[in-house]
Write a protein that holds these residues in place. Sequence first.
Motif, PDB file in Angstrom:
ATOM      1  N   THR A  41      10.508  -9.075  -1.332  1.00 34.84           N
ATOM      2  CA  THR A  41      10.172  -7.854  -1.939  1.00 34.84           C
ATOM      3  C   THR A  41       8.629  -7.686  -1.782  1.00 34.84           C
ATOM      4  O   THR A  41       7.670  -8.359  -2.189  1.00 34.84           O
ATOM      5  CB  THR A  41      10.391  -7.876  -3.479  1.00 34.84           C
ATOM      6  N   GLY A  42       8.121  -6.730  -1.109  1.00 32.42           N
ATOM      7  CA  GLY A  42       6.590  -6.460  -0.949  1.00 32.42           C
ATOM      8  C   GLY A  42       6.066  -5.760  -1.909  1.00 32.42           C
ATOM      9  O   GLY A  42       6.647  -5.036  -2.729  1.00 32.42           O
ATOM     10  N   PHE A  43       4.629  -5.895  -2.228  1.00 33.78           N
ATOM     11  CA  PHE A  43       4.087  -5.235  -3.281  1.00 33.78           C
ATOM     12  C   PHE A  43       2.508  -4.930  -2.680  1.00 33.78           C
ATOM     13  O   PHE A  43       1.989  -5.540  -1.700  1.00 33.78           O
ATOM     14  CB  PHE A  43       3.928  -5.899  -4.486  1.00 33.78           C
ATOM     15  N   CYS A  44       2.029  -4.037  -3.327  1.00 36.51           N
ATOM     16  CA  CYS A  44       0.610  -3.670  -3.164  1.00 36.51           C
ATOM     17  C   CYS A  44       0.073  -2.774  -4.299  1.00 36.51           C
ATOM     18  O   CYS A  44       0.916  -2.302  -5.200  1.00 36.51           O
ATOM     19  CB  CYS A  44       0.307  -2.991  -1.645  1.00 36.51           C
ATOM     20  N   PHE A  45      -1.403  -2.988  -4.474  1.00 34.88           N
ATOM     21  CA  PHE A  45      -2.120  -2.165  -5.517  1.00 34.88           C
ATOM     22  C   PHE A  45      -3.543  -2.098  -4.823  1.00 34.88           C
ATOM     23  O   PHE A  45      -4.083  -2.630  -4.049  1.00 34.88           O
ATOM     24  CB  PHE A  45      -1.763  -2.960  -6.866  1.00 34.88           C
ATOM     25  N   GLY A  46      -4.326  -1.079  -5.750  1.00 37.77           N
ATOM     26  CA  GLY A  46      -5.549  -0.968  -5.538  1.00 37.77           C
ATOM     27  C   GLY A  46      -5.848  -0.350  -4.221  1.00 37.77           C
ATOM     28  O   GLY A  46      -7.070  -0.508  -3.637  1.00 37.77           O
ATOM     29  N   GLY A  47      -4.839   0.566  -3.814  1.00 32.47           N
ATOM     30  CA  GLY A  47      -5.076   1.151  -2.585  1.00 32.47           C
ATOM     31  C   GLY A  47      -4.807   0.822  -1.113  1.00 32.47           C
ATOM     32  O   GLY A  47      -4.948   1.383  -0.190  1.00 32.47           O
ATOM     33  N   ARG A  48      -4.159  -0.609  -1.256  1.00 30.00           N
ATOM     34  CA  ARG A  48      -3.781  -1.255  -0.371  1.00 30.00           C
ATOM     35  C   ARG A  48      -2.238  -0.868   0.291  1.00 30.00           C
ATOM     36  O   ARG A  48      -1.552   0.043  -0.721  1.00 30.00           O
ATOM     37  CB  ARG A  48      -3.478  -2.760  -0.332  1.00 30.00           C
ATOM     38  N   ARG A  49      -1.618  -0.878   1.394  1.00 28.30           N
ATOM     39  CA  ARG A  49      -0.498  -0.725   1.736  1.00 28.30           C
ATOM     40  C   ARG A  49       0.252  -2.149   2.204  1.00 28.30           C
ATOM     41  O   ARG A  49      -0.523  -3.005   2.675  1.00 28.30           O
ATOM     42  CB  ARG A  49      -0.497   0.302   2.890  1.00 28.30           C
ATOM     43  N   THR A 107     -15.700 -14.816 -14.314  1.00 29.86           N
ATOM     44  CA  THR A 107     -14.408 -14.079 -14.019  1.00 29.86           C
ATOM     45  C   THR A 107     -14.507 -13.309 -12.652  1.00 29.86           C
ATOM     46  O   THR A 107     -15.272 -12.537 -12.611  1.00 29.86           O
ATOM     47  CB  THR A 107     -14.181 -13.384 -15.246  1.00 29.86           C
ATOM     48  N   PHE A 108     -13.199 -13.308 -12.164  1.00 29.11           N
ATOM     49  CA  PHE A 108     -13.027 -12.257 -10.768  1.00 29.11           C
ATOM     50  C   PHE A 108     -11.835 -11.795 -10.978  1.00 29.11           C
ATOM     51  O   PHE A 108     -10.934 -12.178 -11.834  1.00 29.11           O
ATOM     52  CB  PHE A 108     -13.064 -13.312  -9.644  1.00 29.11           C
ATOM     53  N   CYS A 109     -11.642 -10.512 -10.520  1.00 32.30           N
ATOM     54  CA  CYS A 109     -10.584  -9.863 -10.415  1.00 32.30           C
ATOM     55  C   CYS A 109     -10.060  -9.413  -9.019  1.00 32.30           C
ATOM     56  O   CYS A 109     -11.069  -9.037  -8.331  1.00 32.30           O
ATOM     57  CB  CYS A 109     -10.944  -8.241 -11.402  1.00 32.30           C
ATOM     58  N   LEU A 110      -8.852  -9.717  -8.874  1.00 32.51           N
ATOM     59  CA  LEU A 110      -8.255  -9.262  -7.485  1.00 32.51           C
ATOM     60  C   LEU A 110      -8.007  -7.884  -7.679  1.00 32.51           C
ATOM     61  O   LEU A 110      -6.831  -7.551  -8.365  1.00 32.51           O
ATOM     62  CB  LEU A 110      -6.965 -10.213  -7.137  1.00 32.51           C
ATOM     63  N   HIS A 111      -8.617  -6.905  -7.264  1.00 33.83           N
ATOM     64  CA  HIS A 111      -8.225  -5.495  -7.695  1.00 33.83           C
ATOM     65  C   HIS A 111      -7.668  -4.868  -6.556  1.00 33.83           C
ATOM     66  O   HIS A 111      -7.188  -3.676  -6.893  1.00 33.83           O
ATOM     67  CB  HIS A 111      -9.796  -4.756  -8.023  1.00 33.83           C
ATOM     68  N   SER A 112      -7.382  -5.379  -5.358  1.00 34.37           N
ATOM     69  CA  SER A 112      -6.965  -4.608  -4.264  1.00 34.37           C
ATOM     70  C   SER A 112      -6.289  -5.596  -3.259  1.00 34.37           C
ATOM     71  O   SER A 112      -6.869  -6.393  -2.712  1.00 34.37           O
ATOM     72  CB  SER A 112      -7.977  -3.786  -3.469  1.00 34.37           C
ATOM     73  N   ALA A 113      -5.044  -5.591  -3.168  1.00 31.07           N
ATOM     74  CA  ALA A 113      -4.216  -6.473  -2.676  1.00 31.07           C
ATOM     75  C   ALA A 113      -2.800  -5.883  -2.081  1.00 31.07           C
ATOM     76  O   ALA A 113      -2.385  -5.247  -2.576  1.00 31.07           O
ATOM     77  CB  ALA A 113      -3.970  -7.946  -3.359  1.00 31.07           C
ATOM     78  N   TRP A 114      -2.332  -6.677  -1.359  1.00 29.45           N
ATOM     79  CA  TRP A 114      -0.824  -6.873  -0.880  1.00 29.45           C
ATOM     80  C   TRP A 114      -0.290  -8.087  -0.837  1.00 29.45           C
ATOM     81  O   TRP A 114      -1.007  -9.215  -0.559  1.00 29.45           O
ATOM     82  CB  TRP A 114      -0.669  -6.327   0.556  1.00 29.45           C
ATOM     83  N   GLY A 115       0.929  -8.218  -0.949  1.00 28.47           N
ATOM     84  CA  GLY A 115       1.682  -9.605  -0.689  1.00 28.47           C
ATOM     85  C   GLY A 115       3.271  -9.431  -0.948  1.00 28.47           C
ATOM     86  O   GLY A 115       3.633  -8.228  -0.711  1.00 28.47           O
ATOM     87  N   GLU A 116       3.720 -10.251  -1.429  1.00 28.30           N
ATOM     88  CA  GLU A 116       5.017 -10.465  -1.100  1.00 28.30           C
ATOM     89  C   GLU A 116       6.018 -11.529  -2.057  1.00 28.30           C
ATOM     90  O   GLU A 116       5.341 -12.631  -2.383  1.00 28.30           O
ATOM     91  CB  GLU A 116       5.808 -10.715   0.247  1.00 28.30           C
TER      92      GLU A 116
END
Length: 225
Positions: free
Chosen positions: A154-162, A127-136
């Motif tokens: 609509t943009g989004f980010c999580f895990g410390g990304r901008r 298993t892998f976890c995408l833990h820090s990402a940005w997207g739309e």
Amino acid sequence: MDISDIYDKFDQIGCLTFATIDNGMPQTRIAHLFAYDNDGLYFRTMITKPFYDQLKKTDKVSICGMYPKTSVSHDEEGMPYFAPGYTIRATGDIKEIPLETLKSKAADNDMLMLGVKDIERYPAMTTFCLHSAWGEVYDFDFEMEHRSHKLLRTGFCFGGRRIPLRGVRITEDCIACGDCLENCSFKAIYQRDDRFIIDHTKCDVCGDCYTICPTNAVEIVIEDP
Ligand code: SF4
Ligand code: SF4
């Protein structure tokens, strides 16, 4: 958007395109996300696959998909028609999740528990976890069947990304002629006093304003994430 909203958008699609880099060359394949928690989005593969090798070498992945229809039809003039829907993409950093960690997380997460059961059945699975990402989320209605503008991004980010700006913007060289506003078929430009401003939630980065501007006041911006 929080992580559950992002997961739901991907999950509604199901089969997604996952992109990696293999010795400098881009590679894609179809896979799916099977779970989320506050730490990120989860997917599985087998340690015997080239996908696993690519994931481990870069610790990065990019994921995208389209809903509800991926086929393209054509109008009477032969122009492509896309039924209203959305695309979604996310790019970022991944980490492999040891089975014991997955089991501990799965104690109160049924989606992750399915992953545990799958690994117990197929021991080469991991298993892998995408833990820090940005997207739309790129919500489109190109023929404006349900609203007065074509796009809602609509943009989004999580895990410390901008969320980086990647598009076009109007600079101080603007002389307020209004040509860009008149020619933007995405209705993404508005005027406030003598300033012309691009609304990036509606802009397709089609370039019409960039090519038409008489003073080269429209600049291309590609920020690092
Ligand atoms: S076309 Fe160029 S100069 Fe004219 S309003 Fe738009 S940005 Fe300003
Ligand atoms: S790039 Fe295209 S969509 Fe965006 S503001 Fe310019 S003309 Fe409109």
